[in-house]
Design an enzyme around this catalytic site. Structure first.
Site, PDB file in Angstrom:
ATOM      1  N   GLY A  10      29.438  23.813  33.468  1.00  0.00           N
ATOM      2  CA  GLY A  10      28.811  23.649  32.156  1.00  0.00           C
ATOM      3  C   GLY A  10      29.290  24.785  31.278  1.00  0.00           C
ATOM      4  O   GLY A  10      28.982  25.945  31.548  1.00  0.00           O
ATOM      5  N   GLY A  15      26.685  28.428  29.413  1.00  0.00           N
ATOM      6  CA  GLY A  15      27.907  28.672  30.187  1.00  0.00           C
ATOM      7  C   GLY A  15      28.790  29.739  29.553  1.00  0.00           C
ATOM      8  O   GLY A  15      29.352  30.589  30.250  1.00  0.00           O
ATOM      9  N   ASP A  34      33.962  22.461  32.367  1.00  0.00           N
ATOM     10  CA  ASP A  34      33.189  21.538  31.515  1.00  0.00           C
ATOM     11  C   ASP A  34      33.945  20.221  31.453  1.00  0.00           C
ATOM     12  O   ASP A  34      35.158  20.190  31.681  1.00  0.00           O
ATOM     13  CB  ASP A  34      33.002  22.112  30.105  1.00  0.00           C
ATOM     14  CG  ASP A  34      31.815  21.473  29.384  1.00  0.00           C
ATOM     15  OD1 ASP A  34      30.751  22.117  29.310  1.00  0.00           O
ATOM     16  OD2 ASP A  34      31.944  20.314  28.913  1.00  0.00           O
ATOM     17  N   ASN A 121      17.764  21.839  33.124  1.00  0.00           N
ATOM     18  CA  ASN A 121      16.383  21.335  33.143  1.00  0.00           C
ATOM     19  C   ASN A 121      16.308  19.829  33.295  1.00  0.00           C
ATOM     20  O   ASN A 121      17.268  19.147  32.980  1.00  0.00           O
ATOM     21  CB  ASN A 121      15.701  21.748  31.821  1.00  0.00           C
ATOM     22  CG  ASN A 121      15.191  23.174  31.890  1.00  0.00           C
ATOM     23  OD1 ASN A 121      14.550  23.548  32.859  1.00  0.00           O
ATOM     24  ND2 ASN A 121      15.496  23.961  30.870  1.00  0.00           N
ATOM     25  N   HIS A 176       8.851  25.386  36.236  1.00  0.00           N
ATOM     26  CA  HIS A 176       9.348  25.849  34.938  1.00  0.00           C
ATOM     27  C   HIS A 176       8.975  24.820  33.881  1.00  0.00           C
ATOM     28  O   HIS A 176       9.789  24.078  33.380  1.00  0.00           O
ATOM     29  CB  HIS A 176      10.869  26.008  35.018  1.00  0.00           C
ATOM     30  CG  HIS A 176      11.480  26.606  33.798  1.00  0.00           C
ATOM     31  ND1 HIS A 176      11.005  27.740  33.190  1.00  0.00           N
ATOM     32  CD2 HIS A 176      12.561  26.229  33.055  1.00  0.00           C
ATOM     33  CE1 HIS A 176      11.761  28.023  32.145  1.00  0.00           C
ATOM     34  NE2 HIS A 176      12.704  27.114  32.043  1.00  0.00           N
TER      35      HIS A 176
HETATM   36  N1  APR Z   1      29.774  18.023  34.019  1.00  0.00           N
HETATM   37  C1  APR Z   1      29.945  19.246  33.498  1.00  0.00           C
HETATM   38  N2  APR Z   1      29.486  19.617  32.305  1.00  0.00           N
HETATM   39  C2  APR Z   1      28.810  18.707  31.610  1.00  0.00           C
HETATM   40  C3  APR Z   1      28.580  17.397  32.083  1.00  0.00           C
HETATM   41  C4  APR Z   1      29.099  17.072  33.350  1.00  0.00           C
HETATM   42  N3  APR Z   1      28.941  15.854  33.891  1.00  0.00           N
HETATM   43  N4  APR Z   1      27.878  16.733  31.152  1.00  0.00           N
HETATM   44  C5  APR Z   1      27.679  17.578  30.141  1.00  0.00           C
HETATM   45  N5  APR Z   1      28.244  18.767  30.408  1.00  0.00           N
HETATM   46  C6  APR Z   1      28.328  19.960  29.592  1.00  0.00           C
HETATM   47  C7  APR Z   1      28.442  19.658  28.094  1.00  0.00           C
HETATM   48  O1  APR Z   1      29.745  19.255  27.757  1.00  0.00           O
HETATM   49  C8  APR Z   1      28.036  20.996  27.487  1.00  0.00           C
HETATM   50  O2  APR Z   1      29.164  21.799  27.198  1.00  0.00           O
HETATM   51  O3  APR Z   1      27.153  20.759  29.696  1.00  0.00           O
HETATM   52  C9  APR Z   1      27.186  21.648  28.574  1.00  0.00           C
HETATM   53  C10 APR Z   1      25.759  21.912  28.154  1.00  0.00           C
HETATM   54  O4  APR Z   1      25.803  22.841  27.145  1.00  0.00           O
HETATM   55  P1  APR Z   1      24.792  22.857  25.912  1.00  0.00           P
HETATM   56  O5  APR Z   1      24.634  21.483  25.384  1.00  0.00           O
HETATM   57  O6  APR Z   1      25.242  23.922  24.984  1.00  0.00           O
HETATM   58  O7  APR Z   1      23.407  23.257  26.613  1.00  0.00           O
HETATM   59  P2  APR Z   1      22.908  24.691  27.094  1.00  0.00           P
HETATM   60  O8  APR Z   1      22.114  25.328  26.014  1.00  0.00           O
HETATM   61  O9  APR Z   1      24.033  25.447  27.680  1.00  0.00           O
HETATM   62  O10 APR Z   1      21.854  24.267  28.228  1.00  0.00           O
HETATM   63  C11 APR Z   1      22.276  23.608  29.391  1.00  0.00           C
HETATM   64  O11 APR Z   1      20.423  24.423  30.697  1.00  0.00           O
HETATM   65  O12 APR Z   1      18.470  25.550  30.071  1.00  0.00           O
HETATM   66  C12 APR Z   1      19.053  24.310  30.395  1.00  0.00           C
HETATM   67  O13 APR Z   1      17.694  22.774  29.174  1.00  0.00           O
HETATM   68  C13 APR Z   1      18.975  23.352  29.243  1.00  0.00           C
HETATM   69  O14 APR Z   1      19.549  21.455  30.571  1.00  0.00           O
HETATM   70  C14 APR Z   1      20.035  22.376  29.619  1.00  0.00           C
HETATM   71  C15 APR Z   1      21.102  23.238  30.272  1.00  0.00           C
END
Ligand code: APR
Length: 321
Positions: A10, A15, A34, A121, A176
Protein backbone atom coordinates in the site's frame (compact mmCIF):
# COMPACT_ATOMS: atom_id res chain seq x y z
CA UNK A 1 25.57 -8.23 8.26
CA UNK A 2 22.78 -8.03 5.72
CA UNK A 3 20.19 -5.32 6.29
CA UNK A 4 16.64 -6.37 7.11
CA UNK A 5 14.13 -6.10 4.29
CA UNK A 6 10.94 -4.17 4.98
CA UNK A 7 8.02 -4.56 2.57
CA UNK A 8 5.26 -1.97 2.67
CA UNK A 9 2.05 -3.05 0.96
CA UNK A 10 0.00 0.00 0.00
CA UNK A 11 1.74 3.11 -1.23
CA UNK A 12 -0.93 5.64 -0.32
CA UNK A 13 -0.81 8.26 2.40
CA UNK A 14 0.26 5.89 5.16
CA UNK A 15 2.57 3.85 2.91
CA UNK A 16 4.48 6.97 1.86
CA UNK A 17 5.11 8.09 5.44
CA UNK A 18 6.04 4.52 6.41
CA UNK A 19 8.64 4.42 3.64
CA UNK A 20 10.16 7.73 4.68
CA UNK A 21 10.29 6.85 8.40
CA UNK A 22 11.68 3.36 7.77
CA UNK A 23 14.43 4.85 5.59
CA UNK A 24 15.34 7.67 7.96
CA UNK A 25 15.50 5.27 10.90
CA UNK A 26 17.51 2.76 8.82
CA UNK A 27 15.12 -0.04 9.75
CA UNK A 28 16.14 -1.90 6.63
CA UNK A 29 15.94 -1.80 2.85
CA UNK A 30 12.44 -0.67 1.96
CA UNK A 31 10.23 -1.96 -0.86
CA UNK A 32 6.97 -0.08 -1.37
CA UNK A 33 4.28 -1.97 -3.31
CA UNK A 34 1.05 -0.55 -4.76
CA UNK A 35 -1.32 -1.59 -7.53
CA UNK A 36 -1.28 1.91 -9.03
CA UNK A 37 1.39 2.10 -11.73
CA UNK A 38 4.27 4.48 -11.01
CA UNK A 39 2.89 5.68 -7.65
CA UNK A 40 5.25 3.70 -5.40
CA UNK A 41 8.15 4.31 -7.79
CA UNK A 42 7.51 8.06 -7.67
CA UNK A 43 7.21 8.22 -3.90
CA UNK A 44 10.31 6.15 -3.25
CA UNK A 45 12.36 8.09 -5.81
CA UNK A 46 11.37 11.28 -3.99
CA UNK A 47 12.34 9.79 -0.60
CA UNK A 48 15.61 8.31 -1.89
CA UNK A 49 16.64 11.65 -3.35
CA UNK A 50 16.65 13.04 0.21
CA UNK A 51 19.06 10.32 1.40
CA UNK A 52 22.05 12.69 1.30
CA UNK A 53 20.15 15.16 3.47
CA UNK A 54 18.57 12.64 5.83
CA UNK A 55 21.76 10.59 5.92
CA UNK A 56 20.50 7.08 5.21
CA UNK A 57 22.10 4.32 3.15
CA UNK A 58 19.16 1.92 3.12
CA UNK A 59 17.63 1.46 -0.31
CA UNK A 60 14.06 2.59 -0.94
CA UNK A 61 12.37 1.26 -4.05
CA UNK A 62 8.86 1.15 -5.44
CA UNK A 63 7.17 -1.67 -7.31
CA UNK A 64 3.95 -3.01 -8.82
CA UNK A 65 5.30 -6.54 -8.78
CA UNK A 66 4.83 -8.69 -5.69
CA UNK A 67 7.92 -10.77 -6.45
CA UNK A 68 10.02 -7.77 -5.37
CA UNK A 69 8.96 -8.33 -1.75
CA UNK A 70 10.68 -11.74 -1.86
CA UNK A 71 12.06 -12.81 1.53
CA UNK A 72 11.08 -9.65 3.40
CA UNK A 73 11.60 -9.84 7.16
CA UNK A 74 8.82 -7.41 8.05
CA UNK A 75 5.69 -6.60 6.06
CA UNK A 76 3.50 -3.63 6.94
CA UNK A 77 0.11 -3.53 5.22
CA UNK A 78 -1.77 -0.29 4.65
CA UNK A 79 -3.45 -1.27 1.38
CA UNK A 80 -7.14 -0.45 1.29
CA UNK A 81 -9.54 2.42 1.24
CA UNK A 82 -9.54 5.00 4.00
CA UNK A 83 -12.68 6.49 5.54
CA UNK A 84 -14.58 9.46 4.20
CA UNK A 85 -16.40 11.89 6.53
CA UNK A 86 -19.43 10.20 8.10
CA UNK A 87 -18.08 6.67 7.56
CA UNK A 88 -17.14 4.32 10.38
CA UNK A 89 -14.09 2.07 10.07
CA UNK A 90 -16.50 -0.86 9.79
CA UNK A 91 -18.04 0.57 6.61
CA UNK A 92 -14.79 -0.38 4.86
CA UNK A 93 -15.19 -4.09 5.60
CA UNK A 94 -16.18 -5.57 2.23
CA UNK A 95 -13.86 -3.52 0.01
CA UNK A 96 -10.82 -3.88 2.22
CA UNK A 97 -11.41 -7.58 2.90
CA UNK A 98 -11.15 -8.29 -0.83
CA UNK A 99 -7.91 -6.32 -1.01
CA UNK A 100 -6.57 -8.09 2.09
CA UNK A 101 -7.21 -11.51 0.54
CA UNK A 102 -4.89 -10.74 -2.39
CA UNK A 103 -2.31 -9.16 -0.12
CA UNK A 104 -2.26 -12.18 2.21
CA UNK A 105 -1.92 -14.65 -0.66
CA UNK A 106 1.05 -12.77 -2.08
CA UNK A 107 2.80 -12.22 1.24
CA UNK A 108 2.41 -15.94 1.92
CA UNK A 109 3.93 -16.71 -1.47
CA UNK A 110 6.85 -14.28 -1.45
CA UNK A 111 7.62 -13.55 2.20
CA UNK A 112 6.63 -16.75 4.00
CA UNK A 113 8.85 -16.12 7.03
CA UNK A 114 7.92 -12.49 7.59
CA UNK A 115 6.33 -10.85 10.59
CA UNK A 116 3.30 -8.87 9.46
CA UNK A 117 1.84 -5.67 10.89
CA UNK A 118 -1.59 -4.72 9.56
CA UNK A 119 -2.84 -1.12 9.59
CA UNK A 120 -5.77 -1.36 7.15
CA UNK A 121 -9.25 -0.95 8.62
CA UNK A 122 -11.47 -2.31 10.04
CA UNK A 123 -8.30 -3.37 11.82
CA UNK A 124 -9.32 -6.31 13.99
CA UNK A 125 -11.17 -7.97 11.11
CA UNK A 126 -8.36 -7.36 8.63
CA UNK A 127 -5.78 -8.94 10.96
CA UNK A 128 -8.08 -11.95 11.45
CA UNK A 129 -8.53 -12.36 7.72
CA UNK A 130 -4.83 -12.00 6.91
CA UNK A 131 -3.90 -14.66 9.46
CA UNK A 132 -6.58 -17.01 8.18
CA UNK A 133 -5.49 -16.75 4.56
CA UNK A 134 -1.74 -16.73 5.16
CA UNK A 135 -1.84 -19.51 7.75
CA UNK A 136 1.05 -17.74 9.51
CA UNK A 137 1.35 -18.44 13.24
CA UNK A 138 -0.60 -15.93 15.30
CA UNK A 139 2.50 -14.36 16.84
CA UNK A 140 3.64 -13.34 13.33
CA UNK A 141 0.44 -11.51 12.37
CA UNK A 142 -0.45 -8.49 14.46
CA UNK A 143 -2.30 -5.22 14.08
CA UNK A 144 -1.47 -1.60 14.73
CA UNK A 145 -4.08 0.33 16.62
CA UNK A 146 -3.30 0.44 20.32
CA UNK A 147 0.02 2.25 19.94
CA UNK A 148 -1.73 5.05 18.08
CA UNK A 149 -4.85 5.15 20.25
CA UNK A 150 -2.63 5.25 23.34
CA UNK A 151 -0.48 8.01 21.86
CA UNK A 152 -3.61 10.03 21.17
CA UNK A 153 -4.79 9.53 24.76
CA UNK A 154 -1.33 10.46 26.11
CA UNK A 155 -1.26 13.59 23.95
CA UNK A 156 -4.60 14.80 25.31
CA UNK A 157 -3.43 14.09 28.88
CA UNK A 158 -0.20 16.04 28.35
CA UNK A 159 -2.12 19.02 26.95
CA UNK A 160 -4.58 18.93 29.84
CA UNK A 161 -1.95 18.64 32.59
CA UNK A 162 0.73 20.81 30.99
CA UNK A 163 3.40 18.11 31.25
CA UNK A 164 5.70 16.62 28.66
CA UNK A 165 4.05 13.82 26.73
CA UNK A 166 7.28 11.86 27.24
CA UNK A 167 6.33 11.39 30.89
CA UNK A 168 2.78 10.24 30.18
CA UNK A 169 1.99 6.52 30.16
CA UNK A 170 -1.47 5.68 28.97
CA UNK A 171 -2.82 2.55 27.38
CA UNK A 172 -5.87 1.84 25.25
CA UNK A 173 -7.11 -1.74 24.97
CA UNK A 174 -9.88 -3.45 22.98
CA UNK A 175 -10.88 -3.25 19.34
CA UNK A 176 -9.90 -0.32 17.12
CA UNK A 177 -13.36 1.19 16.95
CA UNK A 178 -15.70 3.37 18.93
CA UNK A 179 -15.76 0.75 21.70
CA UNK A 180 -12.01 0.93 22.43
CA UNK A 181 -11.12 1.05 26.12
CA UNK A 182 -8.72 3.78 27.36
CA UNK A 183 -7.55 2.53 30.77
CA UNK A 184 -8.04 5.63 32.92
CA UNK A 185 -7.10 3.95 36.21
CA UNK A 186 -3.66 2.97 34.94
CA UNK A 187 -2.89 6.27 33.15
CA UNK A 188 -0.04 8.03 34.91
CA UNK A 189 2.60 10.75 34.65
CA UNK A 190 5.87 9.12 35.66
CA UNK A 191 3.97 6.95 38.12
CA UNK A 192 1.56 9.61 39.44
CA UNK A 193 -2.02 8.67 38.56
CA UNK A 194 -3.56 11.09 36.05
CA UNK A 195 -6.83 11.03 38.01
CA UNK A 196 -4.99 12.21 41.11
CA UNK A 197 -3.33 15.03 39.17
CA UNK A 198 -6.69 16.09 37.76
CA UNK A 199 -8.23 16.11 41.24
CA UNK A 200 -5.40 18.33 42.50
CA UNK A 201 -5.80 20.64 39.52
CA UNK A 202 -9.56 21.05 39.84
CA UNK A 203 -9.89 20.45 43.61
CA UNK A 204 -13.12 18.69 42.73
CA UNK A 205 -13.42 14.94 42.14
CA UNK A 206 -16.54 15.26 39.98
CA UNK A 207 -14.91 17.85 37.71
CA UNK A 208 -11.75 15.68 37.48
CA UNK A 209 -13.84 12.69 36.43
CA UNK A 210 -15.66 14.83 33.88
CA UNK A 211 -12.37 16.02 32.33
CA UNK A 212 -11.07 12.44 32.19
CA UNK A 213 -14.28 11.29 30.49
CA UNK A 214 -13.93 14.04 27.92
CA UNK A 215 -10.36 12.90 27.14
CA UNK A 216 -11.53 9.30 26.85
CA UNK A 217 -14.30 10.30 24.45
CA UNK A 218 -11.93 12.42 22.36
CA UNK A 219 -9.52 9.47 22.17
CA UNK A 220 -12.27 7.14 20.95
CA UNK A 221 -13.33 9.63 18.28
CA UNK A 222 -9.84 10.92 17.46
CA UNK A 223 -9.63 9.17 14.09
CA UNK A 224 -13.00 10.61 13.10
CA UNK A 225 -11.93 14.09 14.23
CA UNK A 226 -9.02 13.96 11.77
CA UNK A 227 -11.22 12.55 8.98
CA UNK A 228 -13.65 15.42 9.45
CA UNK A 229 -10.89 17.99 9.15
CA UNK A 230 -9.08 16.37 6.22
CA UNK A 231 -12.36 15.78 4.32
CA UNK A 232 -10.58 13.35 1.99
CA UNK A 233 -8.83 10.40 3.61
CA UNK A 234 -7.98 9.60 7.19
CA UNK A 235 -5.06 10.03 9.59
CA UNK A 236 -1.76 8.97 8.11
CA UNK A 237 1.22 10.49 9.93
CA UNK A 238 0.33 9.01 13.32
CA UNK A 239 -0.68 5.49 12.15
CA UNK A 240 2.60 5.28 10.23
CA UNK A 241 4.64 6.41 13.25
CA UNK A 242 2.88 3.85 15.42
CA UNK A 243 3.55 0.95 13.03
CA UNK A 244 7.21 1.97 12.71
CA UNK A 245 7.57 1.86 16.50
CA UNK A 246 6.23 -1.70 16.42
CA UNK A 247 8.53 -2.68 13.55
CA UNK A 248 11.50 -1.21 15.41
CA UNK A 249 10.66 -3.28 18.48
CA UNK A 250 10.72 -6.40 16.30
CA UNK A 251 13.82 -5.56 14.21
CA UNK A 252 15.87 -4.67 17.30
CA UNK A 253 14.29 -7.36 19.51
CA UNK A 254 13.46 -4.68 22.06
CA UNK A 255 10.84 -6.64 24.07
CA UNK A 256 8.75 -3.47 24.25
CA UNK A 257 5.47 -3.78 26.08
CA UNK A 258 2.99 -2.10 23.76
CA UNK A 259 -0.74 -2.34 23.16
CA UNK A 260 -1.05 -4.47 20.05
CA UNK A 261 -3.90 -6.20 18.24
CA UNK A 262 -2.98 -9.81 19.06
CA UNK A 263 -4.64 -13.21 19.10
CA UNK A 264 -6.12 -14.18 22.46
CA UNK A 265 -6.39 -17.75 23.66
CA UNK A 266 -8.08 -17.35 27.00
CA UNK A 267 -6.30 -14.18 28.15
CA UNK A 268 -8.66 -11.48 29.42
CA UNK A 269 -11.40 -14.13 29.24
CA UNK A 270 -11.34 -14.03 25.41
CA UNK A 271 -10.72 -17.06 23.24
CA UNK A 272 -10.02 -17.12 19.52
CA UNK A 273 -10.18 -13.42 18.63
CA UNK A 274 -7.76 -10.65 17.74
CA UNK A 275 -8.09 -7.80 20.23
CA UNK A 276 -5.88 -4.93 21.43
CA UNK A 277 -3.98 -5.98 24.57
CA UNK A 278 -0.53 -5.38 26.12
CA UNK A 279 2.02 -7.47 24.26
CA UNK A 280 5.79 -7.98 24.51
CA UNK A 281 7.12 -7.29 21.01
CA UNK A 282 10.47 -8.71 19.95
CA UNK A 283 12.15 -10.71 17.21
CA UNK A 284 9.41 -13.34 17.45
CA UNK A 285 6.67 -10.77 16.85
CA UNK A 286 3.98 -10.90 19.55
CA UNK A 287 6.07 -12.95 21.96
CA UNK A 288 3.88 -12.74 25.03
CA UNK A 289 0.53 -11.32 26.06
CA UNK A 290 0.60 -9.51 29.38
CA UNK A 291 -2.59 -9.63 31.40
CA UNK A 292 -3.75 -6.68 33.48
CA UNK A 293 -6.12 -6.87 36.41
CA UNK A 294 -9.30 -5.18 35.31
CA UNK A 295 -12.11 -4.13 37.64
CA UNK A 296 -15.69 -5.10 36.82
CA UNK A 297 -16.38 -1.91 34.90
CA UNK A 298 -13.20 -2.16 32.80
CA UNK A 299 -13.82 -5.85 32.06
CA UNK A 300 -17.36 -5.00 30.93
CA UNK A 301 -16.04 -2.29 28.60
CA UNK A 302 -13.51 -4.76 27.19
CA UNK A 303 -16.20 -7.42 26.74
CA UNK A 304 -18.32 -4.87 24.91
CA UNK A 305 -15.40 -4.06 22.62
CA UNK A 306 -14.73 -7.76 22.00
CA UNK A 307 -18.41 -8.19 21.04
CA UNK A 308 -17.97 -5.50 18.39
CA UNK A 309 -14.90 -7.36 17.02
CA UNK A 310 -16.84 -10.65 17.02
CA UNK A 311 -19.66 -8.96 15.10
CA UNK A 312 -17.24 -7.84 12.39
CA UNK A 313 -15.63 -11.27 12.13
CA UNK A 314 -19.09 -12.87 11.84
CA UNK A 315 -20.06 -10.37 9.13
CA UNK A 316 -16.94 -11.37 7.23
CA UNK A 317 -17.73 -15.07 7.60
CA UNK A 318 -21.32 -14.46 6.44
CA UNK A 319 -19.92 -12.80 3.33
CA UNK A 320 -17.83 -15.89 2.68
CA UNK A 321 -14.56 -14.07 3.37
N1 APR B 1 -3.00 -4.00 -3.32
C1 APR B 1 -2.14 -3.05 -2.93
N2 APR B 1 -2.48 -1.78 -2.73
C2 APR B 1 -3.75 -1.46 -2.92
C3 APR B 1 -4.72 -2.39 -3.33
C4 APR B 1 -4.30 -3.72 -3.53
N3 APR B 1 -5.14 -4.68 -3.93
N4 APR B 1 -5.90 -1.75 -3.44
C5 APR B 1 -5.68 -0.48 -3.11
N5 APR B 1 -4.39 -0.29 -2.81
C6 APR B 1 -3.68 0.92 -2.45
C7 APR B 1 -4.23 2.17 -3.16
O1 APR B 1 -3.79 2.22 -4.49
C8 APR B 1 -3.67 3.28 -2.28
O2 APR B 1 -2.45 3.78 -2.79
O3 APR B 1 -3.81 1.22 -1.07
C9 APR B 1 -3.44 2.60 -0.93
C10 APR B 1 -4.26 3.19 0.19
O4 APR B 1 -3.82 4.48 0.37
P1 APR B 1 -4.78 5.68 0.80
O5 APR B 1 -6.02 5.63 -0.01
O6 APR B 1 -3.97 6.92 0.76
O7 APR B 1 -5.17 5.30 2.30
P2 APR B 1 -4.31 5.46 3.63
O8 APR B 1 -4.63 6.76 4.28
O9 APR B 1 -2.89 5.14 3.36
O10 APR B 1 -4.98 4.33 4.55
C11 APR B 1 -4.88 2.97 4.20
O11 APR B 1 -5.11 2.23 6.49
O12 APR B 1 -5.68 3.38 8.44
C12 APR B 1 -6.13 2.55 7.39
O13 APR B 1 -8.44 3.16 7.22
C13 APR B 1 -7.19 3.23 6.57
O14 APR B 1 -7.86 1.23 5.47
C14 APR B 1 -7.13 2.43 5.32
C15 APR B 1 -5.66 2.10 5.17
Amino acid sequence: MKRKKIALIGGGQIGGVLAQLAAIRQLGDVVLYDIVQDLPQGKTLDIAEASRIDGFDASVTGTNDYSDIQDSDIVIVSAGLPRKPGMSRDDLLVTNAKIMQTVAENVKKYAPNSIVIIISNPLDAMVTLFQKISGFSHNRVIGQAGVLDSSRFATFISWELGVSVKDVNAMVLGGHGDTMVPLTRYANVNGIPVLEMLERKYKDAAKAAEVMTAMVERTKMAGGEVVKLLKTGSAFYSPASAAIQMAEAIVYDEKRLLPVCAYLQGEFGVNGYYVGVPVVLGEGGAERIVEVTLNAEEQELLNNSVSAVKGLVEDMERLGL
